[in-house]
Design a protein around this motif. Sequence first.
Motif, PDB file in Angstrom:
ATOM      1  N   GLN A   1       0.828  -1.213   0.000  1.00  9.69           N
ATOM      2  CA  GLN A   1       0.000   0.000   0.000  1.00  9.69           C
ATOM      3  C   GLN A   1       0.858   1.256   0.000  1.00  9.69           C
ATOM      4  N   ILE A   2       1.953   1.225   0.759  1.00  7.75           N
ATOM      5  CA  ILE A   2       2.844   2.386   0.798  1.00  7.75           C
ATOM      6  C   ILE A   2       3.521   2.596  -0.545  1.00  7.75           C
ATOM      7  N   LYS A   3       3.928   1.498  -1.205  1.00 11.15           N
ATOM      8  CA  LYS A   3       4.537   1.616  -2.544  1.00 11.15           C
ATOM      9  C   LYS A   3       3.528   2.199  -3.527  1.00 11.15           C
ATOM     10  N   ALA A   4       2.272   1.757  -3.445  1.00 10.24           N
ATOM     11  CA  ALA A   4       1.235   2.279  -4.349  1.00 10.24           C
ATOM     12  C   ALA A   4       0.979   3.761  -4.078  1.00 10.24           C
ATOM     13  N   LEU A   5       0.961   4.149  -2.811  1.00  6.96           N
ATOM     14  CA  LEU A   5       0.805   5.557  -2.443  1.00  6.96           C
ATOM     15  C   LEU A   5       1.968   6.373  -2.990  1.00  6.96           C
ATOM     16  N   SER A   6       3.187   5.856  -2.825  1.00  5.77           N
ATOM     17  CA  SER A   6       4.380   6.552  -3.303  1.00  5.77           C
ATOM     18  C   SER A   6       4.344   6.742  -4.817  1.00  5.77           C
ATOM     19  N   ASP A   7       3.938   5.683  -5.539  1.00  7.72           N
ATOM     20  CA  ASP A   7       3.833   5.760  -6.999  1.00  7.72           C
ATOM     21  C   ASP A   7       2.769   6.774  -7.421  1.00  7.72           C
ATOM     22  N   ALA A   8       1.641   6.773  -6.715  1.00  9.17           N
ATOM     23  CA  ALA A   8       0.557   7.710  -7.028  1.00  9.17           C
ATOM     24  C   ALA A   8       1.005   9.151  -6.781  1.00  9.17           C
ATOM     25  N   TYR A   9       1.774   9.356  -5.713  1.00 10.90           N
ATOM     26  CA  TYR A   9       2.254  10.701  -5.395  1.00 10.90           C
ATOM     27  C   TYR A   9       3.231  11.191  -6.476  1.00 10.90           C
ATOM     28  N   LEU A  10       4.122  10.305  -6.898  1.00 12.58           N
ATOM     29  CA  LEU A  10       5.082  10.665  -7.949  1.00 12.58           C
ATOM     30  C   LEU A  10       4.354  11.006  -9.251  1.00 12.58           C
TER      31      LEU A  10
ATOM     32  N   LYS B   1       1.312  12.078  -9.605  1.00 13.37           N
ATOM     33  CA  LYS B   1       0.477  13.287  -9.481  1.00 13.37           C
ATOM     34  C   LYS B   1       1.298  14.564  -9.366  1.00 13.37           C
ATOM     35  N   THR B   2       2.435  14.484  -8.655  1.00 17.81           N
ATOM     36  CA  THR B   2       3.193  15.706  -8.360  1.00 17.81           C
ATOM     37  C   THR B   2       4.537  15.811  -9.081  1.00 17.81           C
ATOM     38  N   GLY B   3       5.041  14.672  -9.565  1.00 20.35           N
ATOM     39  CA  GLY B   3       6.373  14.674 -10.166  1.00 20.35           C
ATOM     40  C   GLY B   3       7.488  14.653  -9.141  1.00 20.35           C
ATOM     41  N   ASN B   4       7.124  14.570  -7.861  1.00 18.66           N
ATOM     42  CA  ASN B   4       8.109  14.548  -6.781  1.00 18.66           C
ATOM     43  C   ASN B   4       8.030  13.238  -6.007  1.00 18.66           C
ATOM     44  N   SER B   5       9.117  12.896  -5.314  1.00 18.71           N
ATOM     45  CA  SER B   5       9.099  11.661  -4.528  1.00 18.71           C
ATOM     46  C   SER B   5       8.428  11.905  -3.181  1.00 18.71           C
ATOM     47  N   LEU B   6       7.746  10.896  -2.692  1.00 19.20           N
ATOM     48  CA  LEU B   6       7.067  10.979  -1.400  1.00 19.20           C
ATOM     49  C   LEU B   6       8.074  11.215  -0.278  1.00 19.20           C
ATOM     50  N   ILE B   7       9.212  10.536  -0.341  1.00 18.16           N
ATOM     51  CA  ILE B   7      10.217  10.679   0.718  1.00 18.16           C
ATOM     52  C   ILE B   7      10.766  12.102   0.751  1.00 18.16           C
TER      53      ILE B   7
ATOM     54  N   ALA C   1      11.454   8.460  12.000  1.00 12.65           N
ATOM     55  CA  ALA C   1      10.579   7.287  12.140  1.00 12.65           C
ATOM     56  C   ALA C   1       9.528   7.254  11.044  1.00 12.65           C
ATOM     57  N   LEU C   2       8.939   8.399  10.744  1.00 14.66           N
ATOM     58  CA  LEU C   2       7.901   8.451   9.712  1.00 14.66           C
ATOM     59  C   LEU C   2       8.497   8.118   8.344  1.00 14.66           C
ATOM     60  N   ILE C   3       9.678   8.642   8.067  1.00 18.78           N
ATOM     61  CA  ILE C   3      10.335   8.363   6.787  1.00 18.78           C
ATOM     62  C   ILE C   3      10.713   6.888   6.683  1.00 18.78           C
ATOM     63  N   ALA C   4      11.186   6.306   7.795  1.00 19.38           N
ATOM     64  CA  ALA C   4      11.534   4.877   7.787  1.00 19.38           C
ATOM     65  C   ALA C   4      10.310   4.031   7.435  1.00 19.38           C
ATOM     66  N   LEU C   5       9.144   4.393   7.973  1.00 20.21           N
ATOM     67  CA  LEU C   5       7.917   3.670   7.647  1.00 20.21           C
ATOM     68  C   LEU C   5       7.506   3.922   6.197  1.00 20.21           C
ATOM     69  N   ALA C   6       7.662   5.169   5.735  1.00 17.92           N
ATOM     70  CA  ALA C   6       7.240   5.538   4.378  1.00 17.92           C
ATOM     71  C   ALA C   6       8.120   4.920   3.304  1.00 17.92           C
ATOM     72  N   GLU C   7       9.298   4.448   3.689  1.00 13.23           N
ATOM     73  CA  GLU C   7      10.160   3.758   2.722  1.00 13.23           C
ATOM     74  C   GLU C   7       9.621   2.368   2.400  1.00 13.23           C
TER      75      GLU C   7
ATOM     76  N   ILE D   1      13.969  -1.027  14.704  1.00 12.43           N
ATOM     77  CA  ILE D   1      13.302  -2.321  14.919  1.00 12.43           C
ATOM     78  C   ILE D   1      11.815  -2.239  14.570  1.00 12.43           C
ATOM     79  N   LEU D   2      11.142  -1.195  15.013  1.00 15.93           N
ATOM     80  CA  LEU D   2       9.691  -1.113  14.799  1.00 15.93           C
ATOM     81  C   LEU D   2       9.311  -0.817  13.353  1.00 15.93           C
ATOM     82  N   SER D   3      10.229  -0.282  12.565  1.00 15.30           N
ATOM     83  CA  SER D   3       9.884   0.028  11.174  1.00 15.30           C
ATOM     84  C   SER D   3      10.369  -1.017  10.179  1.00 15.30           C
ATOM     85  N   HIS D   4      11.199  -1.979  10.638  1.00 15.28           N
ATOM     86  CA  HIS D   4      11.772  -2.938   9.683  1.00 15.28           C
ATOM     87  C   HIS D   4      11.454  -4.408   9.962  1.00 15.28           C
ATOM     88  N   ARG D   5      11.179  -4.779  11.205  1.00 12.79           N
ATOM     89  CA  ARG D   5      10.877  -6.188  11.477  1.00 12.79           C
ATOM     90  C   ARG D   5       9.489  -6.540  10.944  1.00 12.79           C
TER      91      ARG D   5
END
Length: 342
Positions: free
Chosen positions: A145-154, A156-162, A176-182, A221-225
Amino acid sequence: MTSSPTTGDASSTTMPPRRRHGMRPSAPGEGSIKEKPGFNAGEDAAALRKAMEGIGTTEKTLIDILTGRSNAQRQLICKAYQDVTGRTLVDDLEGDTHGDFEDILVALVTPPAQFDCDEYIRATKGAGTTDRTLIEIFASRSNKQIKALSDAYLAKTGNSLIDSLKSEVSGDYGKALIALAEGKRDESANVDMAKAKADAKVLYEAGEKKWGTDESKFIDILSHRSIPQLRQMLVEYKSLSGKTLQESIESEMSGKLEDLLVAVVKCVKSVPAYLAERLNKGMKGMGTNESTLTRILVSRSEIDLLDVKAEYKKMYGCSLYSAAETSGDYGQTLLKICGEKD
């Protein structure tokens, strides 16, 4: 996605996730909206056009059709509508409805990834950032879902979500938010018991046992496990420290970082329970937070909304259907998305 390596010594055993100490195993959720048998996009498009033509709008037709079809079917209706009228269904809905009713109908005809993208943009535009929305989205969404959101943002805006996030958030909360958004969470279904114990020890020593807190260990740990791995780690942490990880985070941290990491822990245990809590908070107090209700009900309607309803009833002693303090066409739409009374 690349799984985190497991240690190779004899004490490291890999085993499937299991029910333990109240932890619930991963299970596919169930949505409230299903595909309509015998679906005909052309007929639905014609009915929607008729409902919006002339003086006044037949709101019941709009509600019945748009809550009675899957999102994939609604996309076919949008195409059929534009083929016949030369206009987009979104434009006509925005012209014939207004307020929260307009917002929820537009949300229903928006592809899921685009809807998440729109919610992200809404949360970050203007003065200040709506952090509760960002926390809800990035704590509860899967890698896919995050990858799909990131693709949709790119798209729509031409910019990366990160890059966008880096300009919106800062400090440990931003990290922490960026680690999750990756979207790099391990997706293995196996549980490494030795690693769960080791991670619990790392977090205990980075927080409760330390003067000052090493936030980076919690973030990593909380964003990668994987979710099953984190569920076992929560059990090991409680056994080691005598406190739950949530209790430790709440005592060791503050502000938005605390809010985000607590949300992640809650989603590790149960995304439906976390969203049920978000809905309850959105409906109590002075007024109802309609944007929260719309976002959660629409985004989970084909994923796990029936599970959210079950958790809501278990947590608050009443049905989500009866708790939704809304009225009018918007309220009717919410109730149709909710499904039958429970």
